[in-house]
Enzyme design. Structure first.
Site, PDB file in Angstrom:
ATOM      1  N   GLY A 100       0.822  -1.196   0.000  1.00 17.69           N
ATOM      2  CA  GLY A 100       0.000   0.000   0.000  1.00 17.69           C
ATOM      3  C   GLY A 100       0.862   1.255   0.000  1.00 17.69           C
ATOM      4  N   GLU A 134       5.592  -5.812   7.367  1.00 13.24           N
ATOM      5  CA  GLU A 134       5.076  -4.597   7.997  1.00 13.24           C
ATOM      6  C   GLU A 134       5.755  -4.228   9.311  1.00 13.24           C
ATOM      7  OE1 GLU A 134       2.004  -6.085   5.176  1.00 13.24           O
ATOM      8  OE2 GLU A 134       3.281  -7.003   6.686  1.00 13.24           O
ATOM      9  N   ASP A 176      -1.659  -6.685   7.658  1.00 12.58           N
ATOM     10  CA  ASP A 176      -3.076  -6.369   7.523  1.00 12.58           C
ATOM     11  C   ASP A 176      -3.590  -6.976   6.227  1.00 12.58           C
ATOM     12  OD1 ASP A 176      -1.725  -4.568   5.853  1.00 12.58           O
ATOM     13  OD2 ASP A 176      -3.111  -2.927   6.253  1.00 12.58           O
ATOM     14  N   GLY A 191      -0.070  -4.916   0.787  1.00 15.18           N
ATOM     15  CA  GLY A 191      -1.339  -4.775   0.091  1.00 15.18           C
ATOM     16  C   GLY A 191      -1.427  -5.592  -1.174  1.00 15.18           C
TER      17      GLY A 191
END
Length: 348
Positions: free
Chosen positions: A64, A135, A143, A112
């Site tokens: 992301g 992450e 996530d 992402g």
């Protein structure tokens, strides 16, 4: 330039992430374009399957747009929560999509990028695949449903991947349940052509499948499963350092470089996800954690140290796993704001 190329080719709905200069990192316009295309094609009888790939030579998607998230949080904005909520809805939509969703996970697939691919119904890796959920290295937590995917990997492999940010090739991605089949990169064009002609996706992929090679992590399951069952992050680090295995020592070093608070919360999230009944429940839990992450100083510091200034020397708060007390966690969890948009994946 359109950040996502959306077109119908024969029986195939094609989605190409189209920000190669940013390794196709996902931003809010891209997420909205992908969601709208899936909505349109769900009830289009001329579309029998959907395929996702990435423009450029480097990979599907590097993750992301974390710089946007960090900048928005630093400015006190609320767009980070908007992006996260819409991204997680998209990931849940992909997981439940009623038509075959084929993801070509060629090259780099991280963060992402895992969300928009590993929840698909047919996940194709290649010898060029480099898959990771790194992450914790920037003060964030896995996530996009990563807690669910990694939490359900065999044994303690998911915890190892989440905490050490280990990069996987094709064989290990399949072995960890993050992908289904390997196809040679140079034959992906043949696969796309077959799907355009209306071939059944699973059969088309099976006809081009190759041996992914040896899953190297399988040889390390004994110490991985033993060390990562320790009750907390300090215990895991001690177990890895005492394991007498060079790879375990390297894992301890990698975890030692991660943000202690993020790694602690990632550990808790993956263990909790194993007990949850659905991906949607895991995404709701992640949504709470990630809003707290982007508003905690570690995230901006991690982005600065690893992605902007690249000095590789983040100053974490707190600096050591032993300093992640219940009081620190309570302050961290106050990052959720009542004005944030609801995720809305669960009733009520």
């Amino acid at each position: 330039m359109n950040p996502v190329l959306v077109r119908r080719q024969g029986a195939l709905g094609r989605l190409t992430l189209n920000r190669p200069e940013a390794l196709n990192a996902l931003n809010l316009p891209m997420i909205r374009i992908l969601a709208a295309a899936l909505d349109a094609w769900e009830h289009d009888d001329a579309v029998s399957a959907v395929l996702l790939d990435g423009a450029g030579e480097r990979g599907l998607c590097a993750g992301g747009d974390v710089r946007f998230l960090a900048d928005d949080a630093a400015a006190g904005g609320d767009q980070a929560a908007v992006l996260l909520s819409q991204e997680y809805r998209l990931d849940a939509r992909i997981a439940r999509y009623p038509k075959p969703y084929v993801a070509l996970m060629d090259g780099v697939v991280m963060g992402g990028g895992v969300g928009v691919s590993a929840h698909g119904s047919l996940r194709v890796v290649t010898p060029r695949t480099v898959l990771a959920m790194p992450e914790v290295s920037i003060g964030y937590v896995p996530d996009v449903g990563g807690s669910w995917l990694l939490g359900h990997a065999p044994g303690e492999l998911g915890l190892h991947l989440a905490l050490s940010a280990t990069r996987l090739g094709a064989a290990d991605a399949i072995g960890c349940g993050l992908a289904d089949v390997a196809v040679a990169s140079e034959r992906l064009g043949e696969l796309v052509a077959a799907l355009v002609d209306g071939a059944e996706p699973a059969a088309a992929v099976a006809g081009l499948a190759v041996d992914p090679g040896v899953a190297s992590l399988a040889a390390h399951r004994e110490w991985i499963d033993r060390c990562y069952t320790a009750p907390g992050l300090p215990g895991i680090l001690d177990a890895l350092r005492d394991a007498g295995e060079p790879d375990a020592a390297q894992a301890a070093e990698a975890i030692g470089r991660a943000a202690p608070l993020a790694a602690t919360m990632a550990l808790r999230a993956l263990r909790a996800a194993r007990e949850l009944p659905s991906l949607e429940r895991a995404l709701e839990a992640e949504y709470g954690l990630t809003r707290c992450c982007v508003r905690w100083p570690d995230f901006a510091e991690g982005v600065r140290a690893l992605l902007v200034e690249r000095d590789g020397s983040p100053r974490w708060d707190p600096p050591c796993p032993e300093d992640v007390t219940d009081e620190v966690v309570a302050r961290f969890l106050r990052g959720v704001r009542p004005t944030d948009p609801p995720l809305g994946l669960l009733p009520g």
